[in-house]
Design a protein around this motif. Structure first.
Motif, PDB file in Angstrom:
ATOM      1  N   GLN A   7       0.957  -7.334 -18.886  1.00 42.84           N
ATOM      2  CA  GLN A   7       0.939  -5.873 -18.812  1.00 42.84           C
ATOM      3  C   GLN A   7       1.374  -5.460 -17.410  1.00 42.84           C
ATOM      4  O   GLN A   7       1.028  -6.123 -16.437  1.00 42.84           O
ATOM      5  N   GLU A   8       2.107  -4.369 -17.326  1.00 39.94           N
ATOM      6  CA  GLU A   8       2.409  -3.779 -16.029  1.00 39.94           C
ATOM      7  C   GLU A   8       1.210  -2.924 -15.639  1.00 39.94           C
ATOM      8  O   GLU A   8       0.784  -2.071 -16.429  1.00 39.94           O
ATOM      9  N   ARG A   9       0.652  -3.175 -14.466  1.00 39.55           N
ATOM     10  CA  ARG A   9      -0.514  -2.416 -14.029  1.00 39.55           C
ATOM     11  C   ARG A   9      -0.298  -1.845 -12.641  1.00 39.55           C
ATOM     12  O   ARG A   9       0.258  -2.487 -11.763  1.00 39.55           O
ATOM     13  N   VAL A  10      -0.814  -0.628 -12.449  1.00 43.64           N
ATOM     14  CA  VAL A  10      -0.842  -0.005 -11.136  1.00 43.64           C
ATOM     15  C   VAL A  10      -1.941  -0.691 -10.325  1.00 43.64           C
ATOM     16  O   VAL A  10      -3.018  -0.962 -10.838  1.00 43.64           O
ATOM     17  N   VAL A  11      -1.645  -0.966  -9.056  1.00 40.11           N
ATOM     18  CA  VAL A  11      -2.613  -1.579  -8.147  1.00 40.11           C
ATOM     19  C   VAL A  11      -2.904  -0.583  -7.031  1.00 40.11           C
ATOM     20  O   VAL A  11      -1.977  -0.018  -6.440  1.00 40.11           O
ATOM     21  N   ILE A  12      -4.188  -0.356  -6.767  1.00 38.69           N
ATOM     22  CA  ILE A  12      -4.581   0.490  -5.640  1.00 38.69           C
ATOM     23  C   ILE A  12      -5.362  -0.362  -4.644  1.00 38.69           C
ATOM     24  O   ILE A  12      -5.863  -1.427  -4.986  1.00 38.69           O
ATOM     25  N   LEU A  13      -5.444   0.116  -3.438  1.00 43.45           N
ATOM     26  CA  LEU A  13      -6.239  -0.517  -2.395  1.00 43.45           C
ATOM     27  C   LEU A  13      -7.391   0.434  -2.097  1.00 43.45           C
ATOM     28  O   LEU A  13      -7.157   1.606  -1.769  1.00 43.45           O
ATOM     29  N   THR A  14      -8.627  -0.035  -2.269  1.00 42.66           N
ATOM     30  CA  THR A  14      -9.783   0.851  -2.096  1.00 42.66           C
ATOM     31  C   THR A  14     -10.973   0.058  -1.566  1.00 42.66           C
ATOM     32  O   THR A  14     -11.096  -1.133  -1.838  1.00 42.66           O
ATOM     33  N   PRO A  15     -11.849   0.706  -0.811  1.00 47.23           N
ATOM     34  CA  PRO A  15     -13.055   0.005  -0.347  1.00 47.23           C
ATOM     35  C   PRO A  15     -14.038  -0.258  -1.486  1.00 47.23           C
ATOM     36  O   PRO A  15     -14.179   0.548  -2.397  1.00 47.23           O
ATOM     37  N   VAL A  16     -14.709  -1.402  -1.394  1.00 47.75           N
ATOM     38  CA  VAL A  16     -15.796  -1.756  -2.304  1.00 47.75           C
ATOM     39  C   VAL A  16     -17.023  -2.038  -1.442  1.00 47.75           C
ATOM     40  O   VAL A  16     -16.890  -2.562  -0.337  1.00 47.75           O
ATOM     41  N   ARG A  17     -18.200  -1.668  -1.957  1.00 48.94           N
ATOM     42  CA  ARG A  17     -19.443  -1.956  -1.235  1.00 48.94           C
ATOM     43  C   ARG A  17     -20.336  -2.795  -2.142  1.00 48.94           C
ATOM     44  O   ARG A  17     -20.686  -2.384  -3.245  1.00 48.94           O
ATOM     45  N   VAL A  18     -20.656  -4.007  -1.664  1.00 48.04           N
ATOM     46  CA  VAL A  18     -21.492  -4.946  -2.404  1.00 48.04           C
ATOM     47  C   VAL A  18     -22.512  -5.534  -1.439  1.00 48.04           C
ATOM     48  O   VAL A  18     -22.143  -5.987  -0.348  1.00 48.04           O
ATOM     49  N   LEU A  19     -23.778  -5.528  -1.819  1.00 51.68           N
ATOM     50  CA  LEU A  19     -24.851  -6.120  -1.006  1.00 51.68           C
ATOM     51  C   LEU A  19     -24.829  -5.608   0.435  1.00 51.68           C
ATOM     52  O   LEU A  19     -25.080  -6.360   1.367  1.00 51.68           O
ATOM     53  N   GLY A  20     -24.488  -4.337   0.606  1.00 52.65           N
ATOM     54  CA  GLY A  20     -24.484  -3.743   1.938  1.00 52.65           C
ATOM     55  C   GLY A  20     -23.241  -4.038   2.753  1.00 52.65           C
ATOM     56  O   GLY A  20     -23.128  -3.600   3.896  1.00 52.65           O
ATOM     57  N   HIS A  21     -22.277  -4.762   2.214  1.00 50.59           N
ATOM     58  CA  HIS A  21     -21.021  -5.076   2.900  1.00 50.59           C
ATOM     59  C   HIS A  21     -19.905  -4.240   2.275  1.00 50.59           C
ATOM     60  O   HIS A  21     -19.862  -4.074   1.052  1.00 50.59           O
ATOM     61  N   THR A  22     -18.984  -3.736   3.107  1.00 54.59           N
ATOM     62  CA  THR A  22     -17.869  -2.926   2.620  1.00 54.59           C
ATOM     63  C   THR A  22     -16.561  -3.504   3.137  1.00 54.59           C
ATOM     64  O   THR A  22     -16.458  -3.827   4.324  1.00 54.59           O
ATOM     65  N   TRP A  23     -15.568  -3.617   2.252  1.00 57.06           N
ATOM     66  CA  TRP A  23     -14.239  -4.066   2.641  1.00 57.06           C
ATOM     67  C   TRP A  23     -13.242  -3.563   1.598  1.00 57.06           C
ATOM     68  O   TRP A  23     -13.629  -3.127   0.524  1.00 57.06           O
ATOM     69  N   ASP A  24     -11.951  -3.595   1.939  1.00 62.24           N
ATOM     70  CA  ASP A  24     -10.901  -3.141   1.025  1.00 62.24           C
ATOM     71  C   ASP A  24     -10.543  -4.243   0.041  1.00 62.24           C
ATOM     72  O   ASP A  24     -10.460  -5.420   0.411  1.00 62.24           O
ATOM     73  N   ILE A  25     -10.326  -3.833  -1.216  1.00 67.35           N
ATOM     74  CA  ILE A  25      -9.860  -4.765  -2.246  1.00 67.35           C
ATOM     75  C   ILE A  25      -8.672  -4.163  -2.973  1.00 67.35           C
ATOM     76  O   ILE A  25      -8.495  -2.949  -3.013  1.00 67.35           O
ATOM     77  N   GLU A  26      -7.851  -5.026  -3.558  1.00 64.69           N
ATOM     78  CA  GLU A  26      -6.817  -4.596  -4.484  1.00 64.69           C
ATOM     79  C   GLU A  26      -7.473  -4.480  -5.848  1.00 64.69           C
ATOM     80  O   GLU A  26      -8.234  -5.365  -6.259  1.00 64.69           O
ATOM     81  N   LEU A  27      -7.172  -3.397  -6.540  1.00 62.82           N
ATOM     82  CA  LEU A  27      -7.807  -3.113  -7.814  1.00 62.82           C
ATOM     83  C   LEU A  27      -6.739  -2.681  -8.803  1.00 62.82           C
ATOM     84  O   LEU A  27      -6.011  -1.714  -8.547  1.00 62.82           O
ATOM     85  N   THR A  28      -6.618  -3.408  -9.923  1.00 63.53           N
ATOM     86  CA  THR A  28      -5.667  -2.996 -10.954  1.00 63.53           C
ATOM     87  C   THR A  28      -6.359  -2.005 -11.880  1.00 63.53           C
ATOM     88  O   THR A  28      -7.565  -2.081 -12.099  1.00 63.53           O
ATOM     89  N   LEU A  29      -5.595  -1.070 -12.401  1.00 57.21           N
ATOM     90  CA  LEU A  29      -6.112  -0.058 -13.325  1.00 57.21           C
ATOM     91  C   LEU A  29      -5.697  -0.438 -14.739  1.00 57.21           C
ATOM     92  O   LEU A  29      -4.516  -0.645 -15.001  1.00 57.21           O
ATOM     93  N   ALA A  30      -6.676  -0.548 -15.640  1.00 59.51           N
ATOM     94  CA  ALA A  30      -6.383  -0.974 -17.003  1.00 59.51           C
ATOM     95  C   ALA A  30      -7.406  -0.398 -17.964  1.00 59.51           C
ATOM     96  O   ALA A  30      -8.555  -0.157 -17.594  1.00 59.51           O
ATOM     97  N   ARG A  31      -6.988  -0.228 -19.216  1.00 60.27           N
ATOM     98  CA  ARG A  31      -7.935   0.187 -20.259  1.00 60.27           C
ATOM     99  C   ARG A  31      -8.837  -1.007 -20.552  1.00 60.27           C
ATOM    100  O   ARG A  31      -8.364  -2.087 -20.846  1.00 60.27           O
ATOM    101  N   ARG A  32     -10.144  -0.807 -20.441  1.00 57.79           N
ATOM    102  CA  ARG A  32     -11.115  -1.865 -20.715  1.00 57.79           C
ATOM    103  C   ARG A  32     -12.149  -1.374 -21.729  1.00 57.79           C
ATOM    104  O   ARG A  32     -13.306  -1.757 -21.674  1.00 57.79           O
ATOM    105  N   ASP A  33     -11.714  -0.519 -22.651  1.00 54.38           N
ATOM    106  CA  ASP A  33     -12.626   0.072 -23.638  1.00 54.38           C
ATOM    107  C   ASP A  33     -13.423  -0.979 -24.402  1.00 54.38           C
ATOM    108  O   ASP A  33     -14.605  -0.811 -24.649  1.00 54.38           O
ATOM    109  N   LYS A  34     -12.772  -2.039 -24.779  1.00 51.77           N
ATOM    110  CA  LYS A  34     -13.406  -3.027 -25.641  1.00 51.77           C
ATOM    111  C   LYS A  34     -14.078  -4.145 -24.840  1.00 51.77           C
ATOM    112  O   LYS A  34     -14.685  -5.035 -25.423  1.00 51.77           O
TER     113      LYS A  34
END
Length: 150
Positions: free
Chosen positions: A92-119
């Motif tokens: 699939q062709e997917r758009v990729v964005i770069l956005t911060p994620v915060r996990v366990l009190g740590h924050t950093w930028d990640i690449e994130l693909t956008l996709a339908r995940r309904d199922k």
């Protein structure tokens, strides 16, 4: 010879609560998937557009698992467009964005693909590139960071 993991890295479970602050997502349940190279976010009504000569994307997110009641509209710059093989084996062709994620009190930028995940069971996958050299995964643990206060 493989590198030994850094024992000082935080340990996350196979599923975790995390935040995507730039997308106005204060918490979302994510599956930590070391078998997936990239991270993916359930998105729909994906619309690419130009703003001041910069390619952007607007999309909607249902951040609550198995619910369509709450919807968040988000915008981000398009970081890339990639061909990604889905869990069903289809490319699939997917758009990729770069956005911060915060996990366990740590924050950093990640690449994130956008996709339908309904199922899919989780609205988000946190892939191995996002956690590489940042976190260790305990596949027997869940929600190491605890549940957020809603």
């Amino acid at each position: 010879m493989p590198k030994k993991p850094n024992p000082n890295l935080p340990i996350i479970g196979w599923r975790e609560w995390l935040a995507l602050p730039d997308l106005n997502i204060s918490w979302i349940k994510a599956k930590v998937d070391t078998g997936a190279r990239s991270s993916a976010l359930h998105a729909f009504n994906i619309e690419r557009f130009q703003e001041n000569g910069i390619e952007r994307v607007r999309f909607e997110i249902h951040p609550v698992q198995r619910s369509k009641e709450r919807s968040v509209i988000a915008e981000a710059s398009v970081h890339d467009v990639r061909s990604v093989r889905s869990s069903s084996g289809q490319k699939q062709e997917r758009v990729v964005i770069l956005t911060p994620v915060r996990v366990l009190g740590h924050t950093w930028d990640i690449e994130l693909t956008l996709a339908r995940r309904d199922k899919m069971g989780f609205r988000m996958l946190l892939g191995r590139q996002a956690i590489r050299r940042r976190m260790l995964v305990d596949p027997g643990a869940s929600y190491a960071g605890g549940k957020p206060k809603v």
